[in-house]
Scaffold this motif. Structure first.
Motif, PDB file in Angstrom:
ATOM      1  N   ARG A 105     -12.736   0.820   8.443  1.00  0.00           N
ATOM      2  CA  ARG A 105     -11.558   1.600   8.862  1.00  0.00           C
ATOM      3  C   ARG A 105     -11.855   2.510  10.055  1.00  0.00           C
ATOM      4  O   ARG A 105     -11.161   3.468  10.331  1.00  0.00           O
ATOM      5  CB  ARG A 105     -10.970   2.389   7.693  1.00  0.00           C
ATOM      6  N   GLN A 128      -7.965   2.189  -4.581  1.00  0.00           N
ATOM      7  CA  GLN A 128      -8.573   2.415  -3.264  1.00  0.00           C
ATOM      8  C   GLN A 128      -9.466   3.645  -3.331  1.00  0.00           C
ATOM      9  O   GLN A 128      -9.053   4.686  -3.809  1.00  0.00           O
ATOM     10  CB  GLN A 128      -7.460   2.619  -2.226  1.00  0.00           C
ATOM     11  N   HIS A 167      -5.963   3.272  10.552  1.00  0.00           N
ATOM     12  CA  HIS A 167      -6.825   4.450  10.653  1.00  0.00           C
ATOM     13  C   HIS A 167      -7.915   4.271  11.701  1.00  0.00           C
ATOM     14  O   HIS A 167      -8.421   5.244  12.246  1.00  0.00           O
ATOM     15  CB  HIS A 167      -7.430   4.775   9.279  1.00  0.00           C
ATOM     16  N   GLY A 204     -11.160   6.120  -0.838  1.00  0.00           N
ATOM     17  CA  GLY A 204     -10.978   6.464   0.568  1.00  0.00           C
ATOM     18  C   GLY A 204     -12.289   6.751   1.281  1.00  0.00           C
ATOM     19  O   GLY A 204     -13.335   6.940   0.648  1.00  0.00           O
ATOM     20  N   ALA A 205     -12.185   6.792   2.611  1.00  0.00           N
ATOM     21  CA  ALA A 205     -13.358   7.002   3.457  1.00  0.00           C
ATOM     22  C   ALA A 205     -14.138   8.255   3.058  1.00  0.00           C
ATOM     23  O   ALA A 205     -15.363   8.275   3.081  1.00  0.00           O
ATOM     24  CB  ALA A 205     -12.903   7.109   4.906  1.00  0.00           C
ATOM     25  N   ARG A 206     -13.401   9.282   2.673  1.00  0.00           N
ATOM     26  CA  ARG A 206     -14.072  10.552   2.360  1.00  0.00           C
ATOM     27  C   ARG A 206     -14.825  10.501   1.029  1.00  0.00           C
ATOM     28  O   ARG A 206     -15.651  11.369   0.746  1.00  0.00           O
ATOM     29  CB  ARG A 206     -13.039  11.685   2.335  1.00  0.00           C
ATOM     30  N   LYS A 237     -13.517   1.916   0.954  1.00  0.00           N
ATOM     31  CA  LYS A 237     -13.477   2.130   2.400  1.00  0.00           C
ATOM     32  C   LYS A 237     -14.792   2.702   2.911  1.00  0.00           C
ATOM     33  O   LYS A 237     -15.392   3.572   2.265  1.00  0.00           O
ATOM     34  CB  LYS A 237     -12.331   3.072   2.739  1.00  0.00           C
ATOM     35  N   LYS A 294      -3.243  12.138  -1.778  1.00  0.00           N
ATOM     36  CA  LYS A 294      -3.653  12.001  -0.386  1.00  0.00           C
ATOM     37  C   LYS A 294      -4.820  12.914  -0.028  1.00  0.00           C
ATOM     38  O   LYS A 294      -4.752  14.126  -0.262  1.00  0.00           O
ATOM     39  CB  LYS A 294      -2.474  12.350   0.541  1.00  0.00           C
ATOM     40  N   PRO A 295      -5.870  12.355   0.564  1.00  0.00           N
ATOM     41  CA  PRO A 295      -6.999  13.177   1.001  1.00  0.00           C
ATOM     42  C   PRO A 295      -6.706  13.732   2.409  1.00  0.00           C
ATOM     43  O   PRO A 295      -7.044  13.105   3.408  1.00  0.00           O
ATOM     44  CB  PRO A 295      -8.140  12.154   1.056  1.00  0.00           C
ATOM     45  N   GLU A 313      -0.577   0.314   7.952  1.00  0.00           N
ATOM     46  CA  GLU A 313       0.463   1.298   7.635  1.00  0.00           C
ATOM     47  C   GLU A 313       1.784   0.922   8.292  1.00  0.00           C
ATOM     48  O   GLU A 313       1.861   0.741   9.517  1.00  0.00           O
ATOM     49  CB  GLU A 313       0.003   2.703   8.045  1.00  0.00           C
ATOM     50  N   ARG A 369       0.846  -1.192   0.000  1.00  0.00           N
ATOM     51  CA  ARG A 369       0.000   0.000   0.000  1.00  0.00           C
ATOM     52  C   ARG A 369       0.886   1.249   0.000  1.00  0.00           C
ATOM     53  O   ARG A 369       2.045   1.204   0.398  1.00  0.00           O
ATOM     54  CB  ARG A 369      -0.962   0.040   1.182  1.00  0.00           C
TER      55      ARG A 369
HETATM   56  C1  PEP Z   1      -5.360   5.848   3.771  1.00  0.00           C
HETATM   57  O1  PEP Z   1      -5.572   4.621   3.639  1.00  0.00           O
HETATM   58  O2  PEP Z   1      -4.224   6.343   3.745  1.00  0.00           O
HETATM   59  C2  PEP Z   1      -6.502   6.751   4.036  1.00  0.00           C
HETATM   60  C3  PEP Z   1      -6.436   8.039   3.742  1.00  0.00           C
HETATM   61  O3  PEP Z   1      -7.536   6.127   4.617  1.00  0.00           O
HETATM   62  P1  PEP Z   1      -9.045   6.629   4.920  1.00  0.00           P
HETATM   63  O4  PEP Z   1      -9.618   6.987   3.598  1.00  0.00           O
HETATM   64  O5  PEP Z   1      -9.656   5.417   5.553  1.00  0.00           O
HETATM   65  O6  PEP Z   1      -8.955   7.792   5.867  1.00  0.00           O
END
Ligand code: PEP
Ligand code: MN
Length: 351
Positions: free
Chosen positions: A237, A182, A273, A184-186, A207, A131-132, A299, A126
């Motif tokens: 997560r 992936q 997370h 992400g959660a957002r 996620k 990055k969010p 991570e 991973r």
């Molecule tokens: C991540 O996996 O780095 C991440 C940003 O995860 P999440 O979307 O679950 O916050």
């Protein structure tokens, strides 16, 4: 709706039913289990002539799927779905561990994380390139340069790559480098993005958001499935809770058996997370394996103190290897395995 075939139905019966339903303008999804064969019917069911179908040779019964999500439901596909990435199978007997840094920072960092994670038994690398971040002033990721570094690490270690895609206009680019996309959660309810990854044939890890119900998560998965991509995994997560003093989020461990009951899709747990603290990651991982997770997303950073994101929750390679040892025993207690290329000595969990 689903068409359940008799145990004694022949291959010809099955293909005749499929042709008949396709001629009526529907798409079908065949699921051959050890016990019974099920034909899922996709399309507007209100106009389907179910009486005709029920009379076809080999048909046992027709069952409407009452849940809002259909393709994601266990009724539609009673057997566990497996997602295949290179030679890695997610959703089978093996619990697949995906490990690596939160963000790709530089070549040495990602390579060291990849090599040490692989030695400890990780099967997927991973690393975030897009990055969010909660704050616009935080490190936003290396973008395409980060994807290139992931690809180099894959060439050296053979580990397939999972990385996040944040926007529809990034899907083509990220899919050129990544083996698993992936979400992400957002972005769990970013329906345009779900549709865009649904139009690829890339495996997707979706996620759960920090305020997403289980039904909302399954309906989000339905967006990907209904666009023709069946290679979908779900990831718990952690959800937002009232007490943020000791953990960043609250790992909803019961989401694992609940999802396993409701859906055939593989269920992954992110112990990083969901806890926010490296010292809680092993306990969360043990719990996830015991609860029936099909994989973990962890991570790992060679030097968490200087990580550009999520250092507080990142394991050092040695600690990750120790955690992998711990989950082996639990995996075998629940009839699963955790792959390792070589045995790493059992050691105390200190980061
Ligand atoms: C991540 O996996 O780095 C991440 C940003 O995860 P999440 O979307 O679950 O916050
Ligand atoms: Mn992170």
């Amino acid at each position: 709706m689903i068409i359940v075939m008799n145990k004694s139905a022949s291959n010809k019966d099955v293909s005749d039913v499929i042709h008949r339903v396709e001629d009526m303008g529907y798409q079908v999804h065949l699921s051959r289990g050890t016990e019974r064969t099920i034909i899922g019917v996709i399309g507007d069911e209100r106009v389907l002539d179910s009486q005709t179908v029920e009379q076809l040779s080999g048909v046992d019964k027709i069952v409407p799927i009452l849940k809002q999500y259909k393709l994601a439901s266990r009724e539609f596909h009673p057997e566990n779905s497996q997602v295949k990435v290179d030679d890695v199978v997610i959703g089978g007997d093996e619990i697949v561990v995906m490990a690596g840094p939160c963000s790709v920072e530089n070549s040495d960092q990602v390579l060291e994380a990849a090599v040490t994670s692989k030695e400890a038994g990780a099967k997927v690398l991973r690393g975030g390139a897009f990055k969010p971040r909660t704050s616009p002033y935080s490190f936003q990721g290396l973008g395409e340069d980060g994807l290139k570094l992931l690809k180099e690490a894959k060439e050296k270690t053979g580990l397939p790559i999972i990385t996040e895609v944040m926007a529809t206009d990034q899907v083509d680019l990220v899919a050129r480098y990544a083996d698993i996309l992936q979400i992400g959660a957002r972005n769990v309810q970013n329906y345009n993005l779900l549709q865009a990854v649904g139009e690829t044939q890339h495996p997707v890890l979706l996620k759960r958001g920090f305020a997403t119900t289980i039904d909302e998560l399954l309906l989000a998965a339905e967006y990907i499935l209904s666009n023709g991509n069946y290679q979908v995994m779900l990831c718990e997560r952690g959800v937002r809770s009232f007490d943020t003093k000791y953990t960043r989020n609250m790992l909803d461990i019961m989401a694992v058996p609940i999802l396993k009951e409701l859906t055939h899709l593989p269920v992954i747990v992110d112990p990083s997370h969901s806890t926010g603290k490296w010292e809680l990651v092993a306990a969360a991982s043990r719990a996830a394996v015991a609860a029936g997770a099909d994989g973990l997303l962890v991570e790992v950073h060679p030097d968490p103190e200087v990580a550009l994101s999520d250092g507080r929750q990142s394991l050092k390679p040695k600690t990750f290897a120790a955690m992998m040892q711990q989950i082996k025993g639990i995996a075998s207690a629940v009839g699963r395995t955790v792959g390792a290329d070589r045995t790493v000595e059992r050691e105390m969990v200190t980061n």
